[in-house]
Design a protein around this motif. Structure first.
Motif, PDB file in Angstrom:
ATOM      1  N   THR A  14      21.177  29.039  29.740  1.00 45.93           N
ATOM      2  CA  THR A  14      22.319  28.237  30.200  1.00 45.93           C
ATOM      3  C   THR A  14      23.557  28.446  29.341  1.00 45.93           C
ATOM      4  O   THR A  14      24.670  28.273  29.834  1.00 45.93           O
ATOM      5  N   ASN A  15      23.366  28.807  28.057  1.00 41.68           N
ATOM      6  CA  ASN A  15      24.502  29.035  27.165  1.00 41.68           C
ATOM      7  C   ASN A  15      24.187  30.212  26.249  1.00 41.68           C
ATOM      8  O   ASN A  15      23.708  30.029  25.139  1.00 41.68           O
ATOM      9  N   PRO A  16      24.464  31.445  26.684  1.00 44.39           N
ATOM     10  CA  PRO A  16      24.125  32.626  25.892  1.00 44.39           C
ATOM     11  C   PRO A  16      24.783  32.678  24.513  1.00 44.39           C
ATOM     12  O   PRO A  16      24.296  33.349  23.627  1.00 44.39           O
ATOM     13  N   LYS A  17      25.870  31.972  24.322  1.00 48.71           N
ATOM     14  CA  LYS A  17      26.555  31.992  23.029  1.00 48.71           C
ATOM     15  C   LYS A  17      26.073  30.896  22.080  1.00 48.71           C
ATOM     16  O   LYS A  17      26.627  30.705  21.006  1.00 48.71           O
ATOM     17  N   ILE A  18      25.009  30.182  22.432  1.00 49.07           N
ATOM     18  CA  ILE A  18      24.493  29.099  21.609  1.00 49.07           C
ATOM     19  C   ILE A  18      24.019  29.638  20.255  1.00 49.07           C
ATOM     20  O   ILE A  18      23.477  30.736  20.168  1.00 49.07           O
ATOM     21  N   SER A  19      24.263  28.859  19.211  1.00 48.66           N
ATOM     22  CA  SER A  19      23.891  29.277  17.855  1.00 48.66           C
ATOM     23  C   SER A  19      22.548  28.666  17.450  1.00 48.66           C
ATOM     24  O   SER A  19      22.084  27.704  18.061  1.00 48.66           O
ATOM     25  N   ILE A  20      21.969  29.215  16.402  1.00 47.16           N
ATOM     26  CA  ILE A  20      20.707  28.694  15.859  1.00 47.16           C
ATOM     27  C   ILE A  20      20.860  27.213  15.477  1.00 47.16           C
ATOM     28  O   ILE A  20      20.008  26.401  15.851  1.00 47.16           O
ATOM     29  N   PRO A  21      21.932  26.826  14.750  1.00 48.38           N
ATOM     30  CA  PRO A  21      22.082  25.398  14.424  1.00 48.38           C
ATOM     31  C   PRO A  21      22.191  24.500  15.660  1.00 48.38           C
ATOM     32  O   PRO A  21      21.641  23.400  15.682  1.00 48.38           O
ATOM     33  N   GLU A  22      22.878  24.976  16.690  1.00 49.40           N
ATOM     34  CA  GLU A  22      22.993  24.188  17.926  1.00 49.40           C
ATOM     35  C   GLU A  22      21.641  24.043  18.622  1.00 49.40           C
ATOM     36  O   GLU A  22      21.307  22.973  19.125  1.00 49.40           O
ATOM     37  N   THR A  25      14.495  20.207  15.682  1.00 46.79           N
ATOM     38  CA  THR A  25      13.649  20.832  14.673  1.00 46.79           C
ATOM     39  C   THR A  25      14.552  21.564  13.688  1.00 46.79           C
ATOM     40  O   THR A  25      15.775  21.543  13.832  1.00 46.79           O
ATOM     41  N   SER A  26      13.958  22.203  12.695  1.00 44.37           N
ATOM     42  CA  SER A  26      14.749  22.874  11.661  1.00 44.37           C
ATOM     43  C   SER A  26      15.296  24.213  12.155  1.00 44.37           C
ATOM     44  O   SER A  26      14.741  24.834  13.074  1.00 44.37           O
ATOM     45  N   GLU A  27      16.359  24.653  11.506  1.00 44.73           N
ATOM     46  CA  GLU A  27      16.924  25.959  11.828  1.00 44.73           C
ATOM     47  C   GLU A  27      15.909  27.055  11.525  1.00 44.73           C
ATOM     48  O   GLU A  27      15.806  28.033  12.263  1.00 44.73           O
ATOM     49  N   ARG A  28      15.154  26.893  10.447  1.00 44.48           N
ATOM     50  CA  ARG A  28      14.141  27.890  10.073  1.00 44.48           C
ATOM     51  C   ARG A  28      13.081  28.012  11.171  1.00 44.48           C
ATOM     52  O   ARG A  28      12.643  29.123  11.486  1.00 44.48           O
ATOM     53  N   ASN A  29      12.677  26.899  11.737  1.00 47.27           N
ATOM     54  CA  ASN A  29      11.701  26.924  12.826  1.00 47.27           C
ATOM     55  C   ASN A  29      12.267  27.665  14.040  1.00 47.27           C
ATOM     56  O   ASN A  29      11.566  28.447  14.685  1.00 47.27           O
ATOM     57  N   ILE A  30      13.531  27.444  14.334  1.00 46.87           N
ATOM     58  CA  ILE A  30      14.176  28.142  15.455  1.00 46.87           C
ATOM     59  C   ILE A  30      14.239  29.640  15.165  1.00 46.87           C
ATOM     60  O   ILE A  30      13.994  30.464  16.049  1.00 46.87           O
ATOM     61  N   GLU A  31      14.548  30.007  13.926  1.00 43.00           N
ATOM     62  CA  GLU A  31      14.593  31.427  13.542  1.00 43.00           C
ATOM     63  C   GLU A  31      13.226  32.086  13.757  1.00 43.00           C
ATOM     64  O   GLU A  31      13.151  33.217  14.245  1.00 43.00           O
ATOM     65  N   LYS A  32      12.158  31.384  13.394  1.00 41.82           N
ATOM     66  CA  LYS A  32      10.810  31.920  13.599  1.00 41.82           C
ATOM     67  C   LYS A  32      10.519  32.108  15.084  1.00 41.82           C
ATOM     68  O   LYS A  32       9.991  33.137  15.502  1.00 41.82           O
TER      69      LYS A  32
END
Length: 77
Positions: free
Chosen positions: A26-34, A41-48
């Motif tokens: 829905t939002n291809p430009k979304i960032s890891i923090p967003e 959840t944590s940014e680290r979890n999203i990175e994984k």
């Protein structure tokens, strides 16, 4: 014996990964923090999760970290 834990067979993705893919769709430009805020959840979890999704060929990053976007290649249900 019990459940075997470890890497998945790639047949399905979990609820968090599915939510991440939907947010990227829905939002291809979304960032890891967003994404971390949306998924709560944590940014680290999203990175994984994003790393695993990229390894499975479900998503890819196009362009640089700043100014690039996410592309959903092969969504698995």
């Amino acid at each position: 014996m019990g459940k075997v834990r470890g890497k998945s067979s790639g047949k399905r993705i979990g609820a968090t990964a599915r939510r991440i893919v939907e947010l990227m769709r829905t939002n291809p430009k979304i960032s890891i923090p967003e994404i971390a805020i949306e998924v709560q959840t944590s940014e680290r979890n999203i990175e994984k999760h994003t790393s695993n999704l990229q390894a499975q060929g479900i998503i890819r990053r196009v362009g640089p970290d700043k100014g690039g976007h996410w592309e959903v290649i092969n969504p698995k249900e």
